[in-house]
Design a protein around this motif. Structure first.
Motif, PDB file in Angstrom:
ATOM      1  N   UNK A  16      19.448  -1.271   0.002  1.00  0.00           N
ATOM      2  CA  UNK A  16      18.344  -1.967   0.383  1.00  0.00           C
ATOM      3  C   UNK A  16      17.554  -1.257   1.244  1.00  0.00           C
ATOM      4  N   UNK A  17      17.288  -0.221   0.899  1.00  0.00           N
ATOM      5  CA  UNK A  17      16.538   0.738   1.887  1.00  0.00           C
ATOM      6  C   UNK A  17      15.042   0.156   2.165  1.00  0.00           C
ATOM      7  N   UNK A  18      14.564  -0.178   1.069  1.00  0.00           N
ATOM      8  CA  UNK A  18      13.031  -0.759   1.258  1.00  0.00           C
ATOM      9  C   UNK A  18      13.047  -1.938   1.972  1.00  0.00           C
ATOM     10  N   UNK A  19      14.029  -2.937   1.914  1.00  0.00           N
ATOM     11  CA  UNK A  19      13.770  -4.051   2.708  1.00  0.00           C
ATOM     12  C   UNK A  19      13.992  -3.561   4.222  1.00  0.00           C
ATOM     13  N   UNK A  20      14.880  -2.908   4.545  1.00  0.00           N
ATOM     14  CA  UNK A  20      15.200  -2.446   5.743  1.00  0.00           C
ATOM     15  C   UNK A  20      13.904  -1.889   6.560  1.00  0.00           C
ATOM     16  N   UNK A  21      13.079  -0.908   5.657  1.00  0.00           N
ATOM     17  CA  UNK A  21      11.697  -0.314   5.994  1.00  0.00           C
ATOM     18  C   UNK A  21      10.661  -1.563   6.179  1.00  0.00           C
ATOM     19  N   UNK A  29      13.291   7.759  -7.532  1.00  0.00           N
ATOM     20  CA  UNK A  29      12.810   6.540  -6.826  1.00  0.00           C
ATOM     21  C   UNK A  29      11.996   6.624  -5.792  1.00  0.00           C
ATOM     22  N   UNK A  30      10.908   6.167  -5.576  1.00  0.00           N
ATOM     23  CA  UNK A  30       9.686   6.217  -4.538  1.00  0.00           C
ATOM     24  C   UNK A  30       9.424   5.102  -3.746  1.00  0.00           C
ATOM     25  N   UNK A  31       9.650   4.791  -2.785  1.00  0.00           N
ATOM     26  CA  UNK A  31       9.386   3.672  -1.873  1.00  0.00           C
ATOM     27  C   UNK A  31       7.907   4.270  -1.135  1.00  0.00           C
ATOM     28  N   UNK A  32       7.148   3.193  -1.298  1.00  0.00           N
ATOM     29  CA  UNK A  32       5.770   3.368  -0.596  1.00  0.00           C
ATOM     30  C   UNK A  32       5.697   2.094   0.360  1.00  0.00           C
ATOM     31  N   UNK A  33       5.292   2.425   1.581  1.00  0.00           N
ATOM     32  CA  UNK A  33       5.039   1.210   2.655  1.00  0.00           C
ATOM     33  C   UNK A  33       4.155   0.100   2.228  1.00  0.00           C
ATOM     34  N   UNK A  39       0.775   9.797   4.261  1.00  0.00           N
ATOM     35  CA  UNK A  39       2.073   9.299   4.875  1.00  0.00           C
ATOM     36  C   UNK A  39       3.134  10.527   5.073  1.00  0.00           C
ATOM     37  N   UNK A  40       4.063  10.540   6.273  1.00  0.00           N
ATOM     38  CA  UNK A  40       5.160  11.369   6.287  1.00  0.00           C
ATOM     39  C   UNK A  40       6.359  10.955   4.954  1.00  0.00           C
ATOM     40  N   UNK A  41       7.057  11.657   4.835  1.00  0.00           N
ATOM     41  CA  UNK A  41       8.168  11.417   3.830  1.00  0.00           C
ATOM     42  C   UNK A  41       9.559  11.827   4.291  1.00  0.00           C
ATOM     43  N   UNK A  42      10.505  10.857   3.961  1.00  0.00           N
ATOM     44  CA  UNK A  42      12.149  10.865   4.144  1.00  0.00           C
ATOM     45  C   UNK A  42      12.349  11.113   2.544  1.00  0.00           C
ATOM     46  N   UNK A  99       7.260   3.597  12.077  1.00  0.00           N
ATOM     47  CA  UNK A  99       6.267   4.067  11.562  1.00  0.00           C
ATOM     48  C   UNK A  99       6.143   4.098  10.121  1.00  0.00           C
ATOM     49  N   UNK A 100       5.303   3.570   9.456  1.00  0.00           N
ATOM     50  CA  UNK A 100       5.218   3.615   8.049  1.00  0.00           C
ATOM     51  C   UNK A 100       5.376   5.129   7.290  1.00  0.00           C
TER      52      UNK A 100
END
Length: 367
Positions: A197-202, A161-165, A176-179, A212-213
């Motif tokens: 809820x990593x996406x909502x936190x971000x 799963x990949x979260x993009x800001x 973008x940087x990547x975690x 930073x995004x």
């Protein structure tokens, strides 16, 4: 809690803290439906003490128990065949649980399902004062993409799963940087987005200008096949190959990333933290930011030859081993490293500890 999880918690020097209900406890009757119930379901419910009350219709059952936090609580059957009862107060945050009906452990049909404790099962949210960090707000939102990437080493197509800001799709010239963010034992690649809820936190941090995004990548850590008592023999090599030699090149080829060490971070919770430590020790050339959430510590000798190391972040709950985290970070700071500790107050080895940890780490990354 099964024996495998207990073994892992012991190895990571983690201990939970649970409350046991007393027969003369006076229960506050202000129960409300859980925020993670199935649509239209009133139960399970949570009150202001953090007690969980649930019910299930099982007229032919001999007994039903609520199994949460390593403790089983007896439910009581009424004349219609409905079993109902509640737990002792639980810590704030998210908890896995199940019902035990005549010896068979089953999910509660009233809740949404989550993968944890090596099964798809029930989850409950005990409200906290800071759940605003992952609330759905009227802010720009990023996207969570489910992808398949080729893995020659395992001869499979693997899932991530990949979260993009927010703004990723529109700002087509921006990179973008990547975690790379890892789940815990008996969880999988869905856990950080659903339970965490990593996406909502971000989204919320970015909207507030506090982070930073950056992109987040979450994949299965190849951990859940470990046999009871076998953690010490866990071999990181297969997953390290998948992550470093297959997934990272795929992400760099298919997403607009900054393709270098100084713009790459790795973090994980519990066993995902253990994996993070092993991989960063083996391949210090790949990442510049390290994060361990309830997953061990580094000492200065272990990372003395790590070039371009920008941050070491170590966290746990206040009901785990906070002194060990604080002491380890103090040693790193005294040795000249940029190291930060974070202690989640009032929580143990559970997802709210790790949500808070991500919330803190994200504000420090790639600055």
């Amino acid at each position: 809690m099964n024996h495998k999880i207990k073994t892992l918690l012991a190895i990571f020097l983690i201990s939970g803290s649970y409350s046991f209900a007393q027969s003369d406890d006076k229960i506050i009757e202000d129960f409300e439906p859980s925020s993670v119930n199935q649509p239209g379901h009133e139960y399970p419910m949570v009150n202001s003490e953090g007690r969980v009350r649930t019910q299930i219709f099982a007229p032919d059952a001999n007994y039903v128990k609520l199994d949460i936090g390593g403790v089983k609580y007896d439910l009581v059957k009424n004349e219609e065949g409905m079993w109902i009862g509640e737990s002792a107060p639980q810590d704030v945050g998210f908890h896995y649980y199940q019902l035990n009906i005549d010896g068979a452990s089953v999910p509660d049909p009233g809740t949404l399902f989550y993968f944890g404790a090596c099964r798809w099962g029930s989850g409950i949210e005990i409200p906290s004062d800071d759940q605003d960090i992952f609330a759905v707000k009227n802010v720009p939102h990023g996207h969570v993409h489910e992808i398949l990437f080729p893995s020659e080493s395992t001869q499979t197509s693997r899932k991530a799963f990949v979260y993009t800001p927010p703004g990723y799709e529109k700002e087509t010239s921006k990179h973008y940087p990547v975690l790379y963010l890892q789940h815990g034992y008996c969880e999988n690649e869905t856990s950080w987005a659903r339970q965490g809820h990593a996406n909502l936190i971000m989204d919320n941090l970015i909207a507030e200008g506090k982070a930073k995004p950056f992109i987040i990548v979450m994949t299965y850590g190849m951990t859940n096949e470990i046999e009871f008592g076998g953690l010490r023999e866990f071999d990181i090599t297969p997953f390290q190959t998948v992550l470093v030699d297959e997934l990272i090149p795929y992400i760099d080829s298919n997403y607009r990333t900054l393709k270098n060490q100084e713009n790459r971070a790795m973090a994980g919770l519990s066993m995902g933290g253990f994996e993070t430590k092993l991989i960063t020790l083996n391949r210090p050339d790949v990442f510049s930011y390290y994060g361990l959430f309830s997953g061990g510590v580094y000492n200065p000798e272990e990372i003395k030859n790590h070039k371009n190391l920008k941050l070491v972040f170590i966290s746990c709950g206040s009901k785990e081993r906070p002194d060990g985290v604080k002491n380890a970070v103090s040693e790193l700071q005294e040795a000249g490293y940029n190291a930060e500790s974070y202690i989640s107050e009032g929580t143990a080895h559970e997802f709210h500890t790790w949500r808070r940890s991500l919330h803190q780490l994200a504000q420090l990354l790639f600055k």
